[in-house]
Design a protein around this motif. Sequence first.
Motif, mmCIF file in Angstrom:
data_model
loop_
_atom_site.group_PDB
_atom_site.id
_atom_site.type_symbol
_atom_site.label_atom_id
_atom_site.label_comp_id
_atom_site.label_asym_id
_atom_site.label_seq_id
_atom_site.Cartn_x
_atom_site.Cartn_y
_atom_site.Cartn_z
ATOM 1 N N ARG A 1 -0.094 5.316 5.423
ATOM 2 C CA ARG A 1 -0.331 4.584 4.183
ATOM 3 C C ARG A 1 -1.784 4.701 3.772
ATOM 4 N NH1 ARG A 1 2.862 1.015 6.902
ATOM 5 N NH2 ARG A 1 1.031 -0.205 7.430
ATOM 6 N N THR B 1 2.431 4.990 0.434
ATOM 7 C CA THR B 1 2.402 6.029 1.458
ATOM 8 C C THR B 1 1.727 7.258 0.875
ATOM 9 O OG1 THR B 1 4.471 5.198 2.319
ATOM 10 C CG2 THR B 1 3.846 7.410 2.976
ATOM 11 N N THR C 1 0.848 -1.182 0.000
ATOM 12 C CA THR C 1 0.000 0.000 0.000
ATOM 13 C C THR C 1 0.890 1.240 0.000
ATOM 14 O OG1 THR C 1 -0.144 -0.342 2.363
ATOM 15 C CG2 THR C 1 -2.095 -0.876 1.081
#
Lengths: 430, 288
Positions: free
Chosen positions: A69, A5, A3
Amino acid sequence: MHTPTVISVEGLSKQYRLGVIGGRTLRADLARWWARKRGRPDPFCKIGQTTPQYGELLWALRDVDFKVRQGDILGIIGRNGAGKSTLLKILSQVTAPTEGVVKIKGRVASLLEVGTGFHPELTGRENAYLNGAILGMTRAEVTRKLDEIIAFAEVDRFIDTPVKRYSSGMYVRLAFAVAAHLEPEILIVDEVLAVGDAAFQRKCIGKMGSVAHGGRTVLFVSHNMAAVSTLCTRAILLENGRVTAEGDVASVVSEYLQHSAEGAALDRVWHDNETAPGRAGVRLHRIRLVTGGNGTPQPITVETPLSVEATFRNGEDGVRVFPALCLMGSDASPVFESAPTGDAALAGQPLPKGTFRVRCEIPGSLLNEGHYTVWFALVDDAAREVCEVRDALSFRVDDTQQRAMGWLGKSVGPVRPRLAWSIERVSDMG
Amino acid sequence: MAFARTQAEDEGWSLVLTPHRGWFDLRLRQLWRYRDLVLLFVRRDFVAVYKQTILGPLWYLIQPLLTTITFTVVFGRIAKLSTDGLPQFLFYMSGTVIWSYFASCLTGTSSTFIANANVFGKVYFPRLAVPVSVLISKLIAFGIQFALFLIFVVYFRVRGADVHPNACALLTPLLLLLMAGLGLGFGIIVSALTTRYRDLAQLVAFGVQLLMYATPVIYPVSSLPQKYQMLILANPITPVIETFRYAYLGAGTPIVGDLLYSTVFIFVVLAIGVLLFTRVERTFMDTV
């Protein structure tokens, strides 16, 4: 799964100058400039200083680093003055950092307050457009969502009435409804949960939950540990402008509670028997709050069993002593008073010389969240006070219970006992 | 700084917040994205001002009419100032209409930060949206007053007065742009400085009134002695008003060189204004 940032905060610091907010006039600055030109000392300096004292410098944030994230629901917790609001103000571009960089991916919307820019003379509909535009929506977006907003706010009959005629509840509902229908990639929320009545709060929480489940990123600042525990996936703890804990919600919340307990008075000892509370013969030695059964201190939550333990010394044979305590809530109103009943050993009996320990147990799941103080007294058999200690102990009870999506506000009243409930079907007639 | 930004964009960041920003970083692209907000501000100002008033938008007409009548009586009839041979009523009205566009732009934008501190402290949008919306709503007011002025010009002409509208009227958009630019420039300078020095708010209120007397609103430049003419021509508003008057009434002294001077002057003021504005908007919440 990787995922990305979406927020990266690097070395962020913010400095404020205390005490001189808006306190400068052109005349003072010109006088200062003129004096400097002619080599005179600054007329606004105190003697012995070379630069004028505008006020102390304060670092509201210092070297803050963290990353968020995509899809995170990050709780930002900390005590008043820890820097939470400053952090939010920088992230929502209301003010600039003094040092450091913040990098953001995606559209940010911040709800530091609902109803920003509402104009009392405009109608509900006009304000929905204006407020939506201030929050970053285009006209077309508001038009598309207007029906939903009106339904959510439950103001359909009044949508063409100027908002100055609204009740405060309607006003807040409309304001929240507009904000809730923003669709940013990153949403920054500051304690808006504290608005509206219970039913509306439930709706707001539901909305927040669906925002979060939609894969968007939420930053949530609150004092409400129950809300943070329920809604957030990660948390950071701010203390004096620095991040002191970061990670999963449960560990950060317990860290916060550990620190918030520091201001509490949980243990008091009188080493000098002559000046300890009491009278010749009977003297109080120690009073403390025991959290958890085995003596190691624990964060105090609504579920923690507590006991108040007092030690006193008796120098005469045959004295009768009755202990009593009263628990006070944060507004100094009594919550309950308690004294040992007949079946407690030694209660009301003539005591021999020695040191005695009194213990009163307060079960878990009884107190509500909030501040409490303990009033403690020893009374002799003639109902005269041997000693009385007001504010003997003080402590805070926090609520960290994770709950199913529902009421996340504070429950009312000083106690919140766990009572036996049952729901049964008594008939099949509808 | 510029380097950091391009690098950040390469990494896919859409927004980078740093302690400092470029000096003339106006974020016009952002302002364009918030154009709906600008228009809603314009609408809000219109609706809010005239709600619960009896005459409503009629005030836009009453204001210049009463001012013109007062000037005609005091300066025309009593003081008997020269009007370059023009009908006094038209002379004063032409000056009043274009002057008040400048004056209202200046006073309207000069309170940008102080009047909106509450909103600015809670949510971000391009701060320039507020002064720009002021320029637009004042332009609408000007439009109404200008239409009234044109009606009077036609009326006087039909009655056979010595007025000669001419091709210079095509310069009107430029003249308005100059007035708006100067009003905005001075206005945002004042608004940026009042976050520190509240005294300036006082200054603007009567400073604008005094400035009117240093501008040929109630007298023509030609009526001045030679030594004062240079002085009055140093005022960048003078060529604008003289040109405006010449364009619609056919008397006055429009000089291209003077207009050029005004344009340069106004650009400098605007640049200083933008410079101060972009500096102040970053941190003014800490000092208000």
